[in-house]
Design an enzyme around this catalytic site. Sequence first.
Site, short mmCIF file in Angstrom:
data_model
loop_
_atom_site.label_atom_id
_atom_site.label_comp_id
_atom_site.label_asym_id
_atom_site.label_seq_id
_atom_site.Cartn_x
_atom_site.Cartn_y
_atom_site.Cartn_z
N HIS A 1 -30.31 5.58 3.29
CA HIS A 1 -30.72 4.48 4.18
C HIS A 1 -31.43 5.04 5.41
O HIS A 1 -31.37 6.24 5.72
CB HIS A 1 -29.49 3.69 4.63
CG HIS A 1 -28.52 4.52 5.44
ND1 HIS A 1 -27.67 5.44 4.85
CD2 HIS A 1 -28.30 4.60 6.78
CE1 HIS A 1 -26.94 6.03 5.79
NE2 HIS A 1 -27.31 5.54 6.97
N ARG B 1 -12.11 11.55 6.42
CA ARG B 1 -13.13 12.05 7.32
C ARG B 1 -13.49 10.95 8.32
O ARG B 1 -13.66 9.79 7.94
CB ARG B 1 -14.37 12.46 6.52
CG ARG B 1 -15.54 12.95 7.38
CD ARG B 1 -16.81 13.09 6.55
NE ARG B 1 -17.96 13.47 7.39
CZ ARG B 1 -19.21 13.19 7.10
NH1 ARG B 1 -19.50 12.51 5.98
NH2 ARG B 1 -20.19 13.57 7.90
N ASP C 1 -31.70 4.24 9.69
CA ASP C 1 -30.92 3.60 10.75
C ASP C 1 -31.83 2.72 11.61
O ASP C 1 -33.01 3.02 11.78
CB ASP C 1 -30.26 4.65 11.65
CG ASP C 1 -29.26 5.50 10.88
OD1 ASP C 1 -28.69 5.00 9.90
OD2 ASP C 1 -29.04 6.67 11.29
N HIS D 1 -31.51 9.21 4.84
CA HIS D 1 -30.35 10.08 4.67
C HIS D 1 -29.21 9.31 4.00
O HIS D 1 -29.19 8.08 3.95
CB HIS D 1 -29.89 10.64 6.02
CG HIS D 1 -29.54 9.57 7.02
ND1 HIS D 1 -30.50 8.85 7.69
CD2 HIS D 1 -28.34 9.11 7.47
CE1 HIS D 1 -29.92 8.00 8.51
NE2 HIS D 1 -28.60 8.12 8.39
#
Length: 736
Positions: free
Chosen positions: A665, A727, A667, A717
């Site tokens: 995607h 995480r 941002d 990314h």
Amino acid sequence: MALEYMQLFYLFILTVLQFTHSLQPANSEPVPIPTDKLLVLTVATQQTDGFLRFMQTAKYFNYTVKVLGMGKEWKGGDVGNSIGGGQKVRLLKEAMQNYADHEDLVVMSVDSYDLIFAGGPEELLKKFQQANHKVVFAAEGLVWPDKRLADKYPSIRSGKRFLNSGGIIGYAPHINKMVQQWELHDNDDDQLFYTKVYLDPLQRERLNITLDHKSQIFQNLNGAVDEVLLKFGTERVRARNVVYDSLPVVIHGNGNTKIYLNYLANYIPNVWNYEQGCGVCDNDLFDFTDIKDYPSVTIGVFIEQPTPFVPEFFEKLLTLDYPKDKLHIFIHNNEVYHEKHMQKLWVQNKNVFKSFKVVGPEENLSQGEARNMGMELCRKRESCDYYFSIDADVMLTNTQTLRLLIEQNRKIIGPLVSRHGKLWSNFWGALSLDGYYARSEDYIDIVQSKRVGVWNIPYMAHIYLIKGETLRNELKERNQFVLEKLDPDMALCKNARQLGVFMYITNRHEFGRLISTANYNTSHFNNDLWQIFENPVDWKEKYIHQNYSKIFTQNLAEQPCPDVFWFPIFSEKACDELIGEMEHYGSWSGGKYTDKRISGGYENVPTDDIHMTQVDYEKEWLHFIREFISPVTLKVFSGYYTKGYALLNFVVKYTPDRQASLRPHHDSSTFTINIALNSKGTDFEGGGCKFHRYNCSLESPRKGWSFMHPGRLTHLHEGLPTTNGTRYIAVSFIDP
């Protein structure tokens, strides 16, 4: 014929006289009085701080001083608040019998507890001669103790009209004749006695008495504080009376002017000036050089309200460079909120110190009672050499603080601490008429370290050191912190002032800072995270990575992929507390496409996250971006000035069973930051970020490090799968 001879004789005599007169200077002055013909007499029954200061100034100018009554019981009444002082006249009467026939001896009788010398014997004797009288009294503008006598004083054209007995200078026989008339009691009033002598016209003429109407010799401060200013010279400092343009030799803090005298005495005569700085700071120091047995210290710690950064406060306190077996710890914690911090401290340190005592909120002690209790522990323990009181809102940064305070060898002394970037500190330089804060002329310069030294001040709080012997002597009463309706520290300081115990503040070193406890909200899980506005220095110290500054000084910003910059930003504590805050909130989004938290209610690339707005952290987070991310942006993307604004700021949680990865995607940002909040290999396996255009992956994120990359167009990314554990990352889409 005889008449003619007589006329010639007188003519000869007149000629000789005229010739003799012509040989003398037009403005001839009397022969100076030798300084060895001056004797200073003072009455003091105890070596108070004021007396020692008086003697220090006398020594500086080489005055010959004889002290009367030292070690004897004072029977002269409470002269600070009522009539009395007759004992001084009696002792002077007895002493003067030894000098009654010393016609060339000049005697000066002065008070000593509240008086200093500003000039030397030569100047004093010259001004005495210029007065052209045998006895000179100090003068003031107020009548004491009998106001009804005011009209009986001789009229004067200008100057101070009324007698003050705190300063007398005259030839020994005349002083003796005057004091031999004393037949009263020790608690009768000395000033009234001298006043009646002066107001008797026959006595005034017989003894040749005058008053120092224009403060040439004696400066009484009572009623004249506004007339007296400091005059700085290259070697020493004087007090100047601006009304009479005089430089008085003796400064007397009579009446309620003790605080102003203390202010003047911070400079006069050689204590501090602009050229040399502090002239007495290294006098009479406590020497640690060869000491084997360190002084025993009782440390009183007080947590009286919810206070940020308490764990860090104790970390700093524990790093004081002082033998732990010489420290007795007393802690009063008045807040249930801080019980978790106290429990952890107790478990880790209960056997580290000589003794360790904690009094908690269940005891329901007032501040005054708790502080009395801590001080009493030192007072009762004969081996306690010092009592060190510190509030939890003092963040010490100097590990030598305790040693440096002991070294100055004062009865009461505190280190200067202030709030970062503000003038709010732990001392007052002056008091108002009702006993509260007033700003002294030098307050700002002292707080900003433009004047560095050890300063006699009327009020201090938060942190101070008191000698154990002072607690067992001058401050021997247990209830020092409860007085009238005053705050505890104000009560202590008022008691010390009334007992004549000087309090000092030192700014010779950097010691630390005051924490702001205002607006400290304890409703969050990790409340210190919200202190970025109130206590920015402490927030940075706790939450920003220790190597952050190296980004700018040592170019510590890596570039693992094109235009992807990697740099340290958060400390371990910041990462842990941010995760803790989000988990405490607990409402993770679940990675759903429908999302009412955002405009339009739909997320194209959803993550399992919590927005900063949900935990009421948006304002603080945006400030963090402007303060710490923006400078990095300017460095790595030269020429781009970010607005430091972001609509979406959130913490993402990746787990194999909920959301392990994120599809490729872009941002909705000019650039994005992605901060790793925990450690690969310890907390999770897998994870990382891949940039498709460059076929470049960042697969080993470092805890507390952020990577920064363009959000649109060039940097498609994806989030690589987390295969085990959990995480956490913090993300912001900046400049959307």
